[in-house]
Write an enzyme that holds these catalytic residues in place. Structure first.
Site, PDB file in Angstrom:
ATOM      1  CE  LYS A  22      64.981  -4.737  67.070  1.00  0.00           C
ATOM      2  NZ  LYS A  22      63.989  -3.731  67.547  1.00  0.00           N
ATOM      3  NE  ARG A  74      61.436  -3.448  61.538  1.00  0.00           N
ATOM      4  CZ  ARG A  74      62.561  -2.936  62.028  1.00  0.00           C
ATOM      5  NH1 ARG A  74      63.703  -3.524  61.798  1.00  0.00           N
ATOM      6  NH2 ARG A  74      62.536  -1.848  62.753  1.00  0.00           N
ATOM      7  NE  ARG A 119      66.449   4.925  68.793  1.00  0.00           N
ATOM      8  CZ  ARG A 119      66.045   3.802  68.208  1.00  0.00           C
ATOM      9  NH1 ARG A 119      66.325   2.629  68.763  1.00  0.00           N
ATOM     10  NH2 ARG A 119      65.350   3.829  67.107  1.00  0.00           N
ATOM     11  NE  ARG A 121      66.485   5.334  63.719  1.00  0.00           N
ATOM     12  CZ  ARG A 121      66.212   4.040  63.891  1.00  0.00           C
ATOM     13  NH1 ARG A 121      67.050   3.276  64.574  1.00  0.00           N
ATOM     14  NH2 ARG A 121      65.128   3.508  63.375  1.00  0.00           N
ATOM     15  NE  ARG A 163      60.581   3.359  63.867  1.00  0.00           N
ATOM     16  CZ  ARG A 163      61.518   3.700  64.744  1.00  0.00           C
ATOM     17  NH1 ARG A 163      61.505   4.901  65.305  1.00  0.00           N
ATOM     18  NH2 ARG A 163      62.469   2.857  65.067  1.00  0.00           N
TER      19      ARG A 163
END
Ligand code: AMP
Length: 215
Positions: free
Chosen positions: A13, A88, A127, A160, A171
């Site tokens: 996203k 969300r 990532r 992160r 998550r």
């Protein structure tokens, strides 16, 4: 143009939002980025959100809806926006609909980005993000993690905290329990456009443009 980019963490996203920002000249509103900024500035919201982010849980609807209310009413959103990471939960989606009615605005498209879970876990694990501009990078080689720099702004890249393996699973669970039902909410409104978010960044971007009739 008012778009929502919807999908699980790691689906792309943020990467796609940044391309759409340049193409349509409208801002990316990433609630994750806003929260991380609040945490690093030590604001009241940041203090409340810090532990929640680290645990991979969701910040309360009340806080999130207030954040979105302020941003969407601001001048920078007057020509449109790309929502990345909001709503969300179904209550957030309902609150957004209400807010938009009050502002006499509407959402044009909700892009539902789909990738299978195995691929997501792989992507999140490698990532890295630029500390300065937020650009996202897949780092394939552990060897390069230490000295990697952003090729847009030379900012330092970091992983992160919530992209660590133990938090990734939490998550994804939160996504399937709380966020997945939002899909039904928007398909009920006839706004959902589903695309496969695999392949190159350019390919996925083309799929999005096709879905919103810009190609
Ligand atoms: P993201 O950068 O979108 O992956 O968001 C990072 C984290 O910020 C999430 O795991 C949540 O803890 C929090 N967060 C971001 N957006 C929301 C939202 N709309 N509702 C609740 N929590 C959020």
């Amino acid at each position: 143009m008012r778009i929502i980019l919807f999908g699980p963490p790691g689906v792309g996203k943020g990467t796609q939002a940044k391309i759409l920002v340049d193409k349509f000249n409208i801002p990316q509103i990433s609630t994750g980025d806003l929260l991380r900024e609040a945490v690093s500035q030590g604001t009241e919201v940041g203090k409340q959100a810090k532990a929640v982010l680290e645990a991979g849980q969701l910040v309360s609807d009340k806080i999130m809806i207030e954040i979105i209310r302020v941003v969407l009413k601001s001048d920078k959103c007057k020509n449109g926006f790309i929502l990345d990471g909001f709503p969300r939960t179904v209550p957030q989606a309902e609150a957004l609909s209400l807010l938009l009615v009050q502002l006499h605005l509407g959402i044009d498209h909700v892009i539902n980005m789909e990738v299978d879970e195995e691929e997501i876990i792989k992507r999140l694990g490698k990532r890295m993000m630029c500390k300065d501009c937020g650009k996202i990078y897949p780092i394939d080689n552990d060897h390069h993690r230490g000295d990697a720099r952003c090729d847009s702004c030379s900012g330092e890249l970091f992983q992160r905290d919530d992209d660590k393996p133990e938090t990734i699973h939490k998550r994804l669970l939160v996504y399937s329990r709380s966020t997945f039902p939002v899909k039904k909410y928007y398909s009920g409104l006839g706004l959902l456009r589903t695309i496969k978010a695999t392949g190159t960044v350019e390919h996925v971007n083309n799929e999005i443009l096709k879905a919103i009739n810009h190609k």
